[in-house]
Design a protein around this motif. Structure first.
Motif, PDB file in Angstrom:
ATOM      1  N   ALA A   1      45.729  48.755  30.118  1.00  0.00           N
ATOM      2  CA  ALA A   1      45.144  47.988  31.210  1.00  0.00           C
ATOM      3  C   ALA A   1      43.666  48.324  31.407  1.00  0.00           C
ATOM      4  O   ALA A   1      42.866  47.450  31.744  1.00  0.00           O
ATOM      5  CB  ALA A   1      45.916  48.228  32.498  1.00  0.00           C
ATOM      6  N   VAL A   2      43.296  49.580  31.205  1.00  0.00           N
ATOM      7  CA  VAL A   2      41.909  49.989  31.435  1.00  0.00           C
ATOM      8  C   VAL A   2      40.916  49.226  30.553  1.00  0.00           C
ATOM      9  O   VAL A   2      39.899  48.731  31.045  1.00  0.00           O
ATOM     10  CB  VAL A   2      41.755  51.513  31.262  1.00  0.00           C
TER      11      VAL A   2
ATOM     12  N   VAL B   1      47.428  41.339  30.736  1.00  0.00           N
ATOM     13  CA  VAL B   1      48.552  42.275  30.705  1.00  0.00           C
ATOM     14  C   VAL B   1      49.824  41.736  31.348  1.00  0.00           C
ATOM     15  O   VAL B   1      50.900  42.336  31.212  1.00  0.00           O
ATOM     16  CB  VAL B   1      48.176  43.618  31.381  1.00  0.00           C
ATOM     17  N   GLY B   2      49.715  40.615  32.059  1.00  0.00           N
ATOM     18  CA  GLY B   2      50.872  40.095  32.786  1.00  0.00           C
ATOM     19  C   GLY B   2      52.055  39.765  31.902  1.00  0.00           C
ATOM     20  O   GLY B   2      53.214  40.021  32.261  1.00  0.00           O
ATOM     21  N   GLY B   3      51.789  39.192  30.732  1.00  0.00           N
ATOM     22  CA  GLY B   3      52.876  38.851  29.821  1.00  0.00           C
ATOM     23  C   GLY B   3      53.621  40.080  29.333  1.00  0.00           C
ATOM     24  O   GLY B   3      54.854  40.065  29.207  1.00  0.00           O
ATOM     25  N   GLY B   4      52.886  41.158  29.073  1.00  0.00           N
ATOM     26  CA  GLY B   4      53.531  42.392  28.635  1.00  0.00           C
ATOM     27  C   GLY B   4      54.419  42.991  29.709  1.00  0.00           C
ATOM     28  O   GLY B   4      55.484  43.545  29.413  1.00  0.00           O
ATOM     29  N   VAL B   5      53.986  42.876  30.964  1.00  0.00           N
ATOM     30  CA  VAL B   5      54.811  43.373  32.072  1.00  0.00           C
ATOM     31  C   VAL B   5      56.101  42.568  32.166  1.00  0.00           C
ATOM     32  O   VAL B   5      57.196  43.137  32.301  1.00  0.00           O
ATOM     33  CB  VAL B   5      54.030  43.300  33.402  1.00  0.00           C
ATOM     34  N   LEU B   6      55.985  41.239  32.083  1.00  0.00           N
ATOM     35  CA  LEU B   6      57.186  40.399  32.125  1.00  0.00           C
ATOM     36  C   LEU B   6      58.119  40.727  30.966  1.00  0.00           C
ATOM     37  O   LEU B   6      59.345  40.798  31.143  1.00  0.00           O
ATOM     38  CB  LEU B   6      56.789  38.926  32.074  1.00  0.00           C
TER      39      LEU B   6
ATOM     40  N   SER C   1      55.103  58.747  35.783  1.00  0.00           N
ATOM     41  CA  SER C   1      54.239  57.885  36.561  1.00  0.00           C
ATOM     42  C   SER C   1      52.831  57.917  36.015  1.00  0.00           C
ATOM     43  O   SER C   1      52.507  58.682  35.116  1.00  0.00           O
ATOM     44  CB  SER C   1      54.233  58.339  38.021  1.00  0.00           C
ATOM     45  N   GLY C   2      51.971  57.069  36.600  1.00  0.00           N
ATOM     46  CA  GLY C   2      50.582  57.031  36.188  1.00  0.00           C
ATOM     47  C   GLY C   2      50.247  55.713  35.541  1.00  0.00           C
ATOM     48  O   GLY C   2      50.774  55.368  34.499  1.00  0.00           O
ATOM     49  N   ALA C   3      49.390  54.917  36.169  1.00  0.00           N
ATOM     50  CA  ALA C   3      49.054  53.611  35.622  1.00  0.00           C
ATOM     51  C   ALA C   3      47.993  53.747  34.569  1.00  0.00           C
ATOM     52  O   ALA C   3      47.056  54.533  34.703  1.00  0.00           O
ATOM     53  CB  ALA C   3      48.549  52.697  36.747  1.00  0.00           C
TER      54      ALA C   3
END
Length: 226
Positions: A160-161, A135-140, A223-225
């Motif tokens: 992410a789940v 998921v890191g690339g999507g966050v960037l 909010s809410g991950a």
């Protein structure tokens, strides 16, 4: 390592496939944000390689794989060119792109977990870096595009789940010395299927318990991950 489970050519092909579909999503977001071709390329590269780059820097696998394999660098550029000329057509097959993105999510969460563990991390932190890889690339991508990252938004389907589940399964398989081609693919497939089901049935993570707000919820600041 996954390189012990698959032949180098098969592993490389799986990596490039995941990189390609992630790059497509980055380039499409750049089109929606009206970025120029350079901006499209930056978002494509960041989306495709960002998670693996973060993982490799944390575990000390330097130089990162993104900077040692020309194919890893070129593939997002190919995706950029395709989207640049054919973005209306690509937008029309968004469901197919999302399905491939889900497949990449599954592959990357397992690959990231195994690579992190092979570099000496404990199972908990290896699984965490498996999630980061996926998921890191999507966050960037979202940060560069001035968007609230999708995995932090309450109005987005679970992303992410499923990756977390796949990473955890891979870590448990390592713990019980049961990781092989079949079980690693089952872990990746589990994340893949969960992501597809989340998209199909709009599954979302719960927000704060007994949340009482009469205000209209703003998707951009909710909010809410997930």
């Amino acid at each position: 390592m996954l390189t012990d489970l698959f032949t180098p050519s098969v592993q490389h092909s799986l990596d490039l496939a995941g990189i390609f579909v992630f790059a497509i999503s980055g380039a499409l977001l750049a089109v929606r944000k009206n970025f120029d071709v350079f901006g499209m390329a930056v978002l494509a590269e960041a989306t495709a390689l960002g998670g693996g780059l973060i993982r490799d820097l944390i575990i000390g696998a330097v130089p990162p794989a993104a900077f040692t394999d020309l194919g890893y660098f070129i593939t997002p550029l190919v995706a950029t060119v395709i989207v640049f000329f054919l973005h209306p057509e690509v937008e029309r097959i968004t469901k197919a792109v999302n399905a491939f993105d889900a497949a990449g999510l599954g592959l990357f969460c397992v690959a990231g977990t195994v690579k992190a563990h092979s570099h000496g991390l404990g199972l908990t932190f290896a699984a965490t870096l498996g999630l980061t890889t996926a998921v890191g690339g999507g966050v960037l991508r979202d940060v560069l595009a001035h968007e609230v990252p999708n995995l932090l938004r309450w109005d987005r389907d679970l992303y992410a789940v499923p990756a977390m589940v796949g990473s955890t399964m891979a870590a448990l398989l390592i713990h019980y010395d049961a990781l092989n081609v079949t079980t690693s693919m089952i872990s990746a497939a589990t994340a893949f299927v969960l992501r597809l089901l989340a998209m199909r049935y709009n599954w979302r993570a719960p927000r704060a318990w007994h949340r009482r707000s009469a205000a209209t919820e703003d998707p951009a600041t909710g909010s809410g991950a997930v």
